[in-house]
Design an enzyme around this catalytic site. Structure first.
Site, PDB file in Angstrom:
ATOM      1  N   SER A 230      -6.984   7.460   4.233  1.00 40.17           N
ATOM      2  CA  SER A 230      -8.034   7.149   3.257  1.00 40.17           C
ATOM      3  C   SER A 230      -7.905   7.932   1.955  1.00 40.17           C
ATOM      4  CB  SER A 230      -9.431   7.407   3.850  1.00 40.17           C
ATOM      5  OG  SER A 230      -9.705   6.461   4.846  1.00 40.17           O
TER       6      SER A 230
ATOM      7  N   GLU B 156       3.606   4.522   3.812  1.00 39.99           N
ATOM      8  CA  GLU B 156       3.148   4.860   5.167  1.00 39.99           C
ATOM      9  C   GLU B 156       2.814   3.599   5.952  1.00 39.99           C
ATOM     10  OE1 GLU B 156      -0.743   6.282   5.793  1.00 39.99           O
ATOM     11  OE2 GLU B 156      -1.630   5.007   4.256  1.00 39.99           O
TER      12      GLU B 156
ATOM     13  N   ASP C 208       1.733   0.411   3.643  1.00 34.20           N
ATOM     14  CA  ASP C 208       1.428   0.651   2.234  1.00 34.20           C
ATOM     15  C   ASP C 208       2.715   0.932   1.465  1.00 34.20           C
ATOM     16  OD1 ASP C 208      -1.224   0.367   2.843  1.00 34.20           O
ATOM     17  OD2 ASP C 208      -1.656   2.516   2.920  1.00 34.20           O
TER      18      ASP C 208
ATOM     19  N   ASN D 194      -0.027   2.205   8.645  1.00 34.26           N
ATOM     20  CA  ASN D 194      -1.334   2.437   9.269  1.00 34.26           C
ATOM     21  C   ASN D 194      -1.375   1.629  10.563  1.00 34.26           C
ATOM     22  OD1 ASN D 194      -2.774   3.830   6.906  1.00 34.26           O
ATOM     23  ND2 ASN D 194      -1.900   2.001   5.974  1.00 34.26           N
TER      24      ASN D 194
ATOM     25  N   GLY E  93      -8.073  -0.603   8.323  1.00 34.45           N
ATOM     26  CA  GLY E  93      -9.492  -0.906   8.181  1.00 34.45           C
ATOM     27  C   GLY E  93      -9.781  -2.342   8.585  1.00 34.45           C
TER      28      GLY E  93
ATOM     29  N   GLU F 248     -12.558  10.166   8.879  1.00 29.24           N
ATOM     30  CA  GLU F 248     -12.738   8.741   8.577  1.00 29.24           C
ATOM     31  C   GLU F 248     -13.785   8.093   9.482  1.00 29.24           C
ATOM     32  OE1 GLU F 248      -8.799   6.776   7.220  1.00 29.24           O
ATOM     33  OE2 GLU F 248      -8.223   8.379   8.565  1.00 29.24           O
TER      34      GLU F 248
ATOM     35  N   ARG G 207      -0.431  -2.000   9.081  1.00 29.70           N
ATOM     36  CA  ARG G 207      -0.448  -2.341   7.654  1.00 29.70           C
ATOM     37  C   ARG G 207       0.402  -1.320   6.927  1.00 29.70           C
ATOM     38  NH1 ARG G 207      -5.189  -0.737   5.230  1.00 29.70           N
ATOM     39  NH2 ARG G 207      -3.827   0.524   3.967  1.00 29.70           N
TER      40      ARG G 207
ATOM     41  N   TYR H 279     -13.207   2.656  -1.420  1.00 25.76           N
ATOM     42  CA  TYR H 279     -14.504   2.431  -0.772  1.00 25.76           C
ATOM     43  C   TYR H 279     -15.701   2.399  -1.708  1.00 25.76           C
ATOM     44  CZ  TYR H 279     -11.522   3.645   3.107  1.00 25.76           C
ATOM     45  OH  TYR H 279     -10.489   3.693   3.989  1.00 25.76           O
TER      46      TYR H 279
HETATM   47  N1  LIG Z   1       4.558   8.516  -4.138  1.00 23.75           N
HETATM   48  C1  LIG Z   1       3.535   7.854  -4.654  1.00 23.75           C
HETATM   49  N2  LIG Z   1       3.636   7.235  -5.867  1.00 23.75           N
HETATM   50  C2  LIG Z   1       2.580   6.580  -6.416  1.00 23.75           C
HETATM   51  N3  LIG Z   1       1.375   6.476  -5.822  1.00 23.75           N
HETATM   52  C3  LIG Z   1       1.210   7.060  -4.624  1.00 23.75           C
HETATM   53  C4  LIG Z   1       2.269   7.767  -3.964  1.00 23.75           C
HETATM   54  N4  LIG Z   1       1.800   8.233  -2.789  1.00 23.75           N
HETATM   55  C5  LIG Z   1       0.515   7.828  -2.700  1.00 23.75           C
HETATM   56  N5  LIG Z   1       0.145   7.132  -3.791  1.00 23.75           N
HETATM   57  C6  LIG Z   1      -1.173   6.528  -4.039  1.00 23.75           C
HETATM   58  O1  LIG Z   1      -2.116   7.089  -3.124  1.00 23.75           O
HETATM   59  C7  LIG Z   1      -2.574   6.112  -2.165  1.00 23.75           C
HETATM   60  C8  LIG Z   1      -2.703   6.720  -0.772  1.00 23.75           C
HETATM   61  O2  LIG Z   1      -1.467   7.204  -0.328  1.00 23.75           O
HETATM   62  P1  LIG Z   1      -0.919   6.970   1.155  1.00 23.75           P
HETATM   63  O3  LIG Z   1       0.421   7.616   1.254  1.00 23.75           O
HETATM   64  O4  LIG Z   1      -0.983   5.518   1.491  1.00 23.75           O
HETATM   65  O5  LIG Z   1      -1.921   7.836   2.051  1.00 23.75           O
HETATM   66  P2  LIG Z   1      -3.288   7.505   2.802  1.00 23.75           P
HETATM   67  O6  LIG Z   1      -2.974   7.739   4.240  1.00 23.75           O
HETATM   68  O7  LIG Z   1      -4.257   8.504   2.283  1.00 23.75           O
HETATM   69  O8  LIG Z   1      -3.662   6.076   2.511  1.00 23.75           O
HETATM   70  C9  LIG Z   1      -1.528   5.010  -2.238  1.00 23.75           C
HETATM   71  O9  LIG Z   1      -2.076   3.791  -1.800  1.00 23.75           O
HETATM   72  C10 LIG Z   1      -1.128   5.049  -3.720  1.00 23.75           C
HETATM   73  O10 LIG Z   1      -2.085   4.401  -4.547  1.00 23.75           O
HETATM   74 MG   LIG Z   2      -2.464   4.394   2.602  1.00 26.07          MG
END
Ligand SMILES: Nc1ncnc2c1ncn2[C@@H]1O[C@H](COP(=O)(O)OP(=O)(O)O)[C@@H](O)[C@H]1O
Ligand SMILES: [Mg+2]
Length: 309
Positions: free
Chosen positions: A150, A270, A257, A272, A276, A23, A255, A216
């Site tokens: 990301s 998760e 998610d 963060n 960003g 990243e 933040r 991005y």
């Molecule tokens: N279990 C899930 N169900 C639906 N969408 C998911 C799921 N896990 C991840 N995503 C999609 O992928 C994106 C990135 O996943 P995330 O777990 O936040 O990892 P990263 O650290 O890459 O941001 C999420 O913002 C969502 O849009």
């Molecule tokens: Mg995420």
């Protein structure tokens, strides 16, 4: 804002950005935005493009008193940098080494969330190269590396015959892969700043997934702040954000998610610890909706470096 904010004028501040994680480019953008904001604020600030192997010397040479960490991913967000700064008695923004490490580790985070009664999607861990031909993994599901951000190495798997490819793609980022139940619904994120939730942001993408391109590269991604959720969902989202932040023992900002399912349930994905920070990023967007401009947000985060929790 040309007047230096109070106590901060007594310190030399380093904005730490770059690094060598996947990243790096995003971190440089975050770091440059923060650096400009501090310059405009009149702070004594230097920009440090972090080189992992030279980091300790870089810090010693810079003579900084406090570090604003705008690094993402391994080394900068996983507690390593934080530990080195602690050893040098340098103030730094954000979470301590243990919380940082836990947050970047999606498996460790999930265990904490479960212990704290925070709803998460069902998951299992798979190893690169593991024979999954007879596994009970159901689709749709999501394959993601244990340690990454990301959306790198992440795939949404819609049919069983795509599981292998998704696992192999995630395996490019590490031996351990998390296979997670896909949560249909809406994409939301909640910033937490000094123990209080910021307005909820909803992310509306072309295909409902916030992947690397949507994050991005795409102009089609829309952001709704405050998110148009009903009152109960909105409150639940903010509560889940606070709870997840606290479960990992985070400090300063984070933040969180999440997905809001079609049934109105919140699933935390998760936390963060170093979100960003470009002027277009989600946390600054949420701060703005609460009346805080980008410089004010950065200054507030920097103040947090000087307080314990
Ligand atoms: N279990 C899930 N169900 C639906 N969408 C998911 C799921 N896990 C991840 N995503 C999609 O992928 C994106 C990135 O996943 P995330 O777990 O936040 O990892 P990263 O650290 O890459 O941001 C999420 O913002 C969502 O849009
Ligand atoms: Mg995420």
């Amino acid at each position: 804002m040309n007047e230096k904010p109070g106590l901060l004028k007594n310190y030399k501040i380093g904005v730490l950005a770059g690094g060598s994680s996947s990243e790096r480019e995003i971190s440089l953008k975050s770091g440059e935005a923060v650096f400009r904001a501090f310059q405009e604020t009149g702070l004594n600030v230097v920009f440090i493009d972090v080189k992992e192997h030279d980091f300790s010397f870089q810090i010693d040479r810079s003579g900084i008193d406090a570090a604003f960490i705008a690094l993402h991913g391994r080394f900068g967000e996983d507690g390593t940098v934080q530990k080195i700064l602690e050893e040098k008695n340098i103030y730094y923004t954000g979470s301590d080494p243990e919380s940082s490490a836990q947050a970047l580790d999606k498996l460790a985070s999930k265990k904490r969330f479960r212990d704290e009664g925070i709803r998460i999607p069902g998951y299992r861990l798979v190893r690169a190269g593991e024979d999954i031909s007879c596994s009970d993994i159901r689709v749709p599901c999501v394959a993601k590396p244990r340690y990454e951000g990301s959306s790198l190495g992440l795939s949404i798997v819609l049919s069983k015959d795509r599981i292998r490819t998704a696992v192999d793609k995630a395996a490019e980022f590490g031996e351990e892969i998390i296979m997670e139940e896909f949560v249909p619904g809406r994409e939301i994120t909640v910033g937490v700043l000094d123990g209080a939730p910021l307005p909820v942001v909803e992310i509306v993408t072309a295909d409902g997934i916030y992947d690397y391109g949507a994050k991005y590269q795409s102009d089609d991604t829309e952001y709704v702040v405050p998110a148009g959720l009903n009152e109960v969902e909105y409150r639940r989202a903010q509560e889940a954000g606070l709870k997840a932040h606290a479960a990992l023992g985070c400090r300063g900002v984070s933040r969180v998610d999440m997905r809001l399912s079609d049934k109105g349930e919140i699933f935390v994905l998760e936390v963060n610890t170093i979100p960003g920070l470009t002027e277009r990023s989600l946390l600054p967007m949420a701060a703005k909706a609460s009346g805080m401009d980008f410089s004010q947000l950065c200054v507030k985060m920097l103040y947090g470096a000087f307080t314990e929790s």
